[in-house]
Design a protein around this motif. Structure first.
Motif, PDB file in Angstrom:
ATOM      1  N   LEU A  52       0.947  -1.117  -0.111  1.00 30.89           N
ATOM      2  CA  LEU A  52       0.118  -0.069  -0.026  1.00 30.89           C
ATOM      3  C   LEU A  52       0.950   1.040  -0.076  1.00 30.89           C
ATOM      4  CD1 LEU A  52      -2.835  -0.900   2.471  1.00 30.89           C
ATOM      5  CD2 LEU A  52      -2.908  -0.608   0.289  1.00 30.89           C
ATOM      6  N   PRO A  53       0.419   2.175  -0.777  1.00 33.90           N
ATOM      7  CA  PRO A  53       1.418   3.422  -0.622  1.00 33.90           C
ATOM      8  C   PRO A  53       1.089   4.246   0.539  1.00 33.90           C
ATOM      9  CG  PRO A  53      -0.775   3.681  -2.021  1.00 33.90           C
ATOM     10  CD  PRO A  53      -0.700   2.490  -1.515  1.00 33.90           C
ATOM     11  N   ASP A  54       2.106   5.202   0.685  1.00 34.48           N
ATOM     12  CA  ASP A  54       1.968   5.858   2.075  1.00 34.48           C
ATOM     13  C   ASP A  54       0.533   6.679   1.799  1.00 34.48           C
ATOM     14  OD1 ASP A  54       2.174   8.706   3.370  1.00 34.48           O
ATOM     15  OD2 ASP A  54       4.089   8.117   3.667  1.00 34.48           O
ATOM     16  N   ILE A  55      -0.298   6.794   2.894  1.00 29.79           N
ATOM     17  CA  ILE A  55      -1.485   7.621   2.676  1.00 29.79           C
ATOM     18  C   ILE A  55      -1.346   8.870   2.062  1.00 29.79           C
ATOM     19  CG2 ILE A  55      -1.846   8.798   4.964  1.00 29.79           C
ATOM     20  CD1 ILE A  55      -4.555   7.375   5.357  1.00 29.79           C
ATOM     21  N   THR A  56      -0.077   9.551   2.333  1.00 27.02           N
ATOM     22  CA  THR A  56      -0.106  11.098   1.931  1.00 27.02           C
ATOM     23  C   THR A  56      -0.050  10.956   0.478  1.00 27.02           C
ATOM     24  OG1 THR A  56       2.213  11.013   1.814  1.00 27.02           O
ATOM     25  CG2 THR A  56       1.028  11.877   3.967  1.00 27.02           C
ATOM     26  N   LEU A  57       0.268   9.848  -0.122  1.00 24.76           N
ATOM     27  CA  LEU A  57       0.213   9.834  -1.899  1.00 24.76           C
ATOM     28  C   LEU A  57      -1.137   9.911  -2.469  1.00 24.76           C
ATOM     29  CD1 LEU A  57       3.446   7.694  -2.224  1.00 24.76           C
ATOM     30  CD2 LEU A  57       3.164  10.273  -2.487  1.00 24.76           C
ATOM     31  N   CYS A  58      -2.226   9.088  -1.318  1.00 25.81           N
ATOM     32  CA  CYS A  58      -3.416   8.881  -1.934  1.00 25.81           C
ATOM     33  C   CYS A  58      -4.088  10.259  -2.264  1.00 25.81           C
ATOM     34  CB  CYS A  58      -4.350   8.207  -0.967  1.00 25.81           C
ATOM     35  SG  CYS A  58      -3.678   6.552  -0.807  1.00 25.81           S
ATOM     36  N   PRO A  59      -5.113  10.182  -3.416  1.00 30.58           N
ATOM     37  CA  PRO A  59      -5.275   9.034  -4.322  1.00 30.58           C
ATOM     38  C   PRO A  59      -4.273   9.080  -5.467  1.00 30.58           C
ATOM     39  CG  PRO A  59      -6.649  10.804  -5.048  1.00 30.58           C
ATOM     40  CD  PRO A  59      -5.834  11.341  -3.887  1.00 30.58           C
ATOM     41  N   CYS A  60      -3.646   7.781  -5.834  1.00 30.17           N
ATOM     42  CA  CYS A  60      -2.614   7.410  -6.652  1.00 30.17           C
ATOM     43  C   CYS A  60      -3.209   6.204  -7.583  1.00 30.17           C
ATOM     44  CB  CYS A  60      -1.463   7.430  -6.033  1.00 30.17           C
ATOM     45  SG  CYS A  60      -1.170   6.015  -5.124  1.00 30.17           S
ATOM     46  N   ILE A  61      -2.405   6.231  -8.535  1.00 20.30           N
ATOM     47  CA  ILE A  61      -2.702   4.920  -9.554  1.00 20.30           C
ATOM     48  C   ILE A  61      -1.232   4.518  -9.786  1.00 20.30           C
ATOM     49  CG2 ILE A  61      -3.353   4.100 -11.697  1.00 20.30           C
ATOM     50  CD1 ILE A  61      -5.330   6.298 -11.769  1.00 20.30           C
ATOM     51  N   THR A  62      -1.046   2.894  -9.829  1.00 21.37           N
ATOM     52  CA  THR A  62       0.035   2.506 -10.482  1.00 21.37           C
ATOM     53  C   THR A  62      -0.251   1.283 -11.570  1.00 21.37           C
ATOM     54  OG1 THR A  62       0.207   0.924  -8.514  1.00 21.37           O
ATOM     55  CG2 THR A  62       1.229   2.814  -8.199  1.00 21.37           C
ATOM     56  N   PRO A  63       0.265   1.188 -12.354  1.00 21.30           N
ATOM     57  CA  PRO A  63       0.054   0.282 -13.540  1.00 21.30           C
ATOM     58  C   PRO A  63       1.320  -0.776 -13.357  1.00 21.30           C
ATOM     59  CG  PRO A  63       1.258   2.120 -14.713  1.00 21.30           C
ATOM     60  CD  PRO A  63       0.753   2.605 -13.192  1.00 21.30           C
ATOM     61  N   ALA A  64       0.879  -2.026 -13.326  1.00 24.70           N
ATOM     62  CA  ALA A  64       1.711  -3.402 -13.293  1.00 24.70           C
ATOM     63  C   ALA A  64       1.175  -4.327 -14.204  1.00 24.70           C
ATOM     64  CB  ALA A  64       1.862  -3.761 -11.742  1.00 24.70           C
ATOM     65  N   ILE A  65       2.484  -5.285 -14.664  1.00 25.85           N
ATOM     66  CA  ILE A  65       2.055  -6.233 -15.458  1.00 25.85           C
ATOM     67  C   ILE A  65       2.819  -7.427 -14.388  1.00 25.85           C
ATOM     68  CG2 ILE A  65       2.756  -7.639 -17.533  1.00 25.85           C
ATOM     69  CD1 ILE A  65       3.117  -4.889 -18.794  1.00 25.85           C
ATOM     70  N   PRO A  66       1.718  -8.295 -13.811  1.00 29.63           N
ATOM     71  CA  PRO A  66       2.401  -9.080 -12.818  1.00 29.63           C
ATOM     72  C   PRO A  66       2.472 -10.591 -13.532  1.00 29.63           C
ATOM     73  CG  PRO A  66      -0.276  -8.795 -12.420  1.00 29.63           C
ATOM     74  CD  PRO A  66       0.338  -7.662 -13.483  1.00 29.63           C
ATOM     75  N   SER A  67       1.709 -10.746 -14.703  1.00 33.15           N
ATOM     76  CA  SER A  67       2.196 -12.100 -15.480  1.00 33.15           C
ATOM     77  C   SER A  67       2.075 -11.550 -16.800  1.00 33.15           C
ATOM     78  CB  SER A  67       1.256 -12.840 -14.952  1.00 33.15           C
ATOM     79  OG  SER A  67      -0.220 -12.597 -15.575  1.00 33.15           O
ATOM     80  N   GLU A  68       2.716 -12.694 -17.723  1.00 28.45           N
ATOM     81  CA  GLU A  68       2.868 -12.501 -19.031  1.00 28.45           C
ATOM     82  C   GLU A  68       3.099 -13.949 -19.689  1.00 28.45           C
ATOM     83  OE1 GLU A  68       5.308 -10.014 -22.438  1.00 28.45           O
ATOM     84  OE2 GLU A  68       6.625 -11.112 -20.910  1.00 28.45           O
ATOM     85  N   PRO A  69       1.959 -14.528 -19.946  1.00 28.90           N
ATOM     86  CA  PRO A  69       1.767 -15.958 -20.740  1.00 28.90           C
ATOM     87  C   PRO A  69       2.702 -15.560 -22.113  1.00 28.90           C
ATOM     88  CG  PRO A  69      -0.189 -15.581 -19.776  1.00 28.90           C
ATOM     89  CD  PRO A  69       0.453 -14.412 -19.589  1.00 28.90           C
ATOM     90  N   VAL A  70       3.631 -16.661 -22.441  1.00 25.14           N
ATOM     91  CA  VAL A  70       4.277 -16.265 -23.750  1.00 25.14           C
ATOM     92  C   VAL A  70       4.170 -17.532 -24.484  1.00 25.14           C
ATOM     93  CG1 VAL A  70       6.581 -15.859 -24.820  1.00 25.14           C
ATOM     94  CG2 VAL A  70       5.798 -14.754 -22.681  1.00 25.14           C
ATOM     95  N   GLN A  71       3.974 -17.656 -25.815  1.00 29.67           N
ATOM     96  CA  GLN A  71       3.886 -18.747 -26.769  1.00 29.67           C
ATOM     97  C   GLN A  71       5.014 -18.548 -27.951  1.00 29.67           C
ATOM     98  OE1 GLN A  71      -0.171 -19.366 -28.177  1.00 29.67           O
ATOM     99  NE2 GLN A  71      -1.077 -19.715 -26.158  1.00 29.67           N
ATOM    100  N   ARG A  72       5.724 -19.570 -28.082  1.00 25.15           N
ATOM    101  CA  ARG A  72       6.506 -19.329 -29.164  1.00 25.15           C
ATOM    102  C   ARG A  72       5.780 -20.085 -30.461  1.00 25.15           C
ATOM    103  NH1 ARG A  72      10.833 -16.891 -30.628  1.00 25.15           N
ATOM    104  NH2 ARG A  72      12.482 -17.584 -29.467  1.00 25.15           N
ATOM    105  N   GLY A  73       5.829 -19.038 -31.659  1.00 23.74           N
ATOM    106  CA  GLY A  73       5.221 -19.489 -32.600  1.00 23.74           C
ATOM    107  C   GLY A  73       6.434 -19.797 -33.781  1.00 23.74           C
ATOM    108  N   ALA A  74       6.197 -19.840 -34.997  1.00 21.70           N
ATOM    109  CA  ALA A  74       7.104 -20.560 -35.818  1.00 21.70           C
ATOM    110  C   ALA A  74       8.264 -19.206 -36.392  1.00 21.70           C
ATOM    111  CB  ALA A  74       6.570 -21.074 -37.119  1.00 21.70           C
ATOM    112  N   GLN A  75       7.819 -17.997 -36.279  1.00 21.35           N
ATOM    113  CA  GLN A  75       8.509 -16.830 -36.686  1.00 21.35           C
ATOM    114  C   GLN A  75       8.874 -16.141 -35.586  1.00 21.35           C
ATOM    115  OE1 GLN A  75       9.399 -16.123 -39.693  1.00 21.35           O
ATOM    116  NE2 GLN A  75       8.473 -18.116 -40.251  1.00 21.35           N
ATOM    117  N   ARG A  76       7.897 -15.900 -34.262  1.00 20.38           N
ATOM    118  CA  ARG A  76       8.389 -15.059 -33.310  1.00 20.38           C
ATOM    119  C   ARG A  76       7.487 -15.477 -32.009  1.00 20.38           C
ATOM    120  NH1 ARG A  76       4.744  -9.884 -35.366  1.00 20.38           N
ATOM    121  NH2 ARG A  76       3.645 -11.132 -36.680  1.00 20.38           N
TER     122      ARG A  76
END
Length: 134
Positions: A34-58
């Protein structure tokens, strides 16, 4: 060239900073639960997961983006979360490519959680999006 996840996070930071109402802080996550209450309201983007598939080209990447807003409020915090949802969703829905860094951005879930304790309750609003990146 930066990793696609960094490009996505930076683009989302820019989009939300441009759309946020006065008084809101849009910032990178700092790893704390949790952020420090003095920083609220605030927004943080994150990418917690990233499934990856390998194709023939990329690789085909399908990261999951989480945009989390923190709002310090007593009663009515859920209403404030709903108000924040309106402008966050509108900002990200306006450009499903997130500034050209992904092929598609689909909103799949919203959660609202009050976190009591401290000086004031902090409400955590999390919007989850599935992305497609090649």
């Amino acid at each position: 060239m930066p990793h696609p996840r960094k490009l996505i996070r930076d683009s989302v930071l820019s989009i939300l900073a441009g759309a946020s109402p006065a008084g809101w802080t849009v910032r990178k996550a700092d790893g704390r639960p949790l952020p420090d209450i003095t920083l609220c309201p605030c927004i943080t983007p994150a990418i917690p997961s990233e499934p990856v598939q390998r194709g023939a080209q990329r690789k085909r990447r399908e990261p999951q983006l989480t945009v989390t807003a923190y709002i310090a409020a007593g009663s009515g915090g859920d209403d404030l979360c709903d108000e924040a949802s309106v402008w966050i969703e509108a900002a990200l829905d306006a450009d499903p490519s997130l500034g050209g860094v992904c092929q598609d951005c689909t909103h799949i879930e919203t959660t609202i959680t009050p976190v009591p304790g401290g000086e004031q309750t902090v409400w955590e609003l999390s919007l989850t999006y599935n992305l497609r990146v090649s």
